[in-house]
Design a protein around this motif. Structure first.
Motif, short mmCIF file in Angstrom:
data_model
loop_
_atom_site.label_atom_id
_atom_site.label_comp_id
_atom_site.label_asym_id
_atom_site.label_seq_id
_atom_site.Cartn_x
_atom_site.Cartn_y
_atom_site.Cartn_z
N VAL A 25 5.29 19.45 -3.80
CA VAL A 25 5.14 18.68 -5.03
C VAL A 25 4.70 17.26 -4.71
O VAL A 25 3.85 16.68 -5.39
CB VAL A 25 6.46 18.69 -5.84
N ALA A 26 5.27 16.68 -3.65
CA ALA A 26 4.92 15.32 -3.27
C ALA A 26 3.44 15.22 -2.89
O ALA A 26 2.76 14.25 -3.27
CB ALA A 26 5.79 14.86 -2.10
N THR A 27 2.94 16.20 -2.16
CA THR A 27 1.52 16.20 -1.76
C THR A 27 0.62 16.33 -2.98
O THR A 27 -0.36 15.59 -3.11
CB THR A 27 1.24 17.36 -0.77
N LEU A 28 0.95 17.24 -3.87
CA LEU A 28 0.15 17.41 -5.09
C LEU A 28 0.13 16.14 -5.94
O LEU A 28 -0.92 15.72 -6.42
CB LEU A 28 0.67 18.59 -5.90
N GLU A 29 1.28 15.50 -6.09
CA GLU A 29 1.36 14.27 -6.88
C GLU A 29 0.58 13.14 -6.20
O GLU A 29 -0.13 12.38 -6.87
CB GLU A 29 2.81 13.85 -7.08
N ARG A 30 0.70 13.03 -4.89
CA ARG A 30 0.01 11.96 -4.15
C ARG A 30 -1.50 12.10 -4.28
O ARG A 30 -2.19 11.13 -4.60
CB ARG A 30 0.43 12.00 -2.68
N TYR A 31 -2.02 13.31 -4.07
CA TYR A 31 -3.46 13.50 -4.15
C TYR A 31 -3.97 13.46 -5.58
O TYR A 31 -5.10 13.05 -5.82
CB TYR A 31 -3.88 14.78 -3.44
N SER A 32 -3.14 13.85 -6.52
CA SER A 32 -3.52 13.72 -7.92
C SER A 32 -3.74 12.24 -8.26
O SER A 32 -4.73 11.88 -8.91
CB SER A 32 -2.44 14.32 -8.82
N GLY A 33 -2.85 11.39 -7.78
CA GLY A 33 -2.98 9.95 -7.99
C GLY A 33 -4.20 9.38 -7.28
O GLY A 33 -4.96 8.59 -7.87
N PHE A 34 -4.40 9.76 -6.01
CA PHE A 34 -5.57 9.29 -5.25
C PHE A 34 -6.86 9.65 -5.99
O PHE A 34 -7.76 8.83 -6.13
CB PHE A 34 -5.64 9.94 -3.86
N GLN B 131 -7.37 10.53 -9.18
CA GLN B 131 -7.53 9.87 -10.47
C GLN B 131 -8.01 8.44 -10.30
O GLN B 131 -8.91 7.99 -11.01
CB GLN B 131 -6.23 9.90 -11.27
N ARG B 132 -7.43 7.71 -9.35
CA ARG B 132 -7.81 6.32 -9.12
C ARG B 132 -9.25 6.19 -8.63
O ARG B 132 -9.92 5.19 -8.91
CB ARG B 132 -6.87 5.65 -8.11
N ASN B 133 -9.73 7.19 -7.89
CA ASN B 133 -11.07 7.12 -7.30
C ASN B 133 -12.10 7.99 -8.02
O ASN B 133 -13.20 8.17 -7.52
CB ASN B 133 -11.00 7.51 -5.82
N ASN B 134 -11.72 8.57 -9.17
CA ASN B 134 -12.61 9.44 -9.95
C ASN B 134 -13.19 10.58 -9.12
O ASN B 134 -14.40 10.82 -9.12
CB ASN B 134 -13.74 8.63 -10.60
N ILE B 135 -12.32 11.27 -8.40
CA ILE B 135 -12.71 12.40 -7.56
C ILE B 135 -12.07 13.66 -8.15
O ILE B 135 -10.87 13.66 -8.42
CB ILE B 135 -12.24 12.19 -6.11
N PRO B 136 -12.85 14.74 -8.36
CA PRO B 136 -12.26 15.98 -8.87
C PRO B 136 -11.26 16.56 -7.87
O PRO B 136 -11.47 16.50 -6.66
CB PRO B 136 -13.46 16.92 -9.02
#
Length: 98
Positions: free
Chosen positions: A47-56, A58-63
């Motif tokens: 869950v931590a990995t999914l949340e971390r990369y979801s944030g990364f 979103q901030r960088n406009n990467i799918p």
């Protein structure tokens, strides 16, 4: 061949063409410096990995794609991986088009 299988085959092709960044630290670094344009994270990652990369992403406009398991990604790229990032625009367009 299903669209999911085509996507996994494309990940393997990208790995052989050196257009794929794989592994947690390398993908994180590549997202931050802007060289990765699509991130594929295993849906069974922590869950931590999914949340971390979801944030990364979103901030960088990467799918962010989370439709595959760790085993499927690992089999496609030939290494045990939970997260990979594509760098080639043409391959990304093809991947998203399937």
């Amino acid at each position: 061949m299903t669209p999911e299988q085509k996507k996994l085959n494309l990940l393997g092709l990208a790995m052989r063409a050196r257009q794929l960044v794989s592994g947690d630290e390398l993908v994180e670094k590549a997202v931050k410096n802007g060289s990765v344009k699509l991130v594929v994270c295993a849906k069974d990652a922590s869950v931590a990995t999914l949340e971390r990369y979801s944030g990364f992403c979103q901030r960088n406009n990467i799918p962010l794609n989370t439709e595959f398991t760790r085993d499927e990604i690992s089999h496609a790229v030939g290494k045990s991986r939970t997260i990979v990032g594509l760098t080639n625009h043409g391959m990304i367009k093809t991947f998203l088009g399937y």
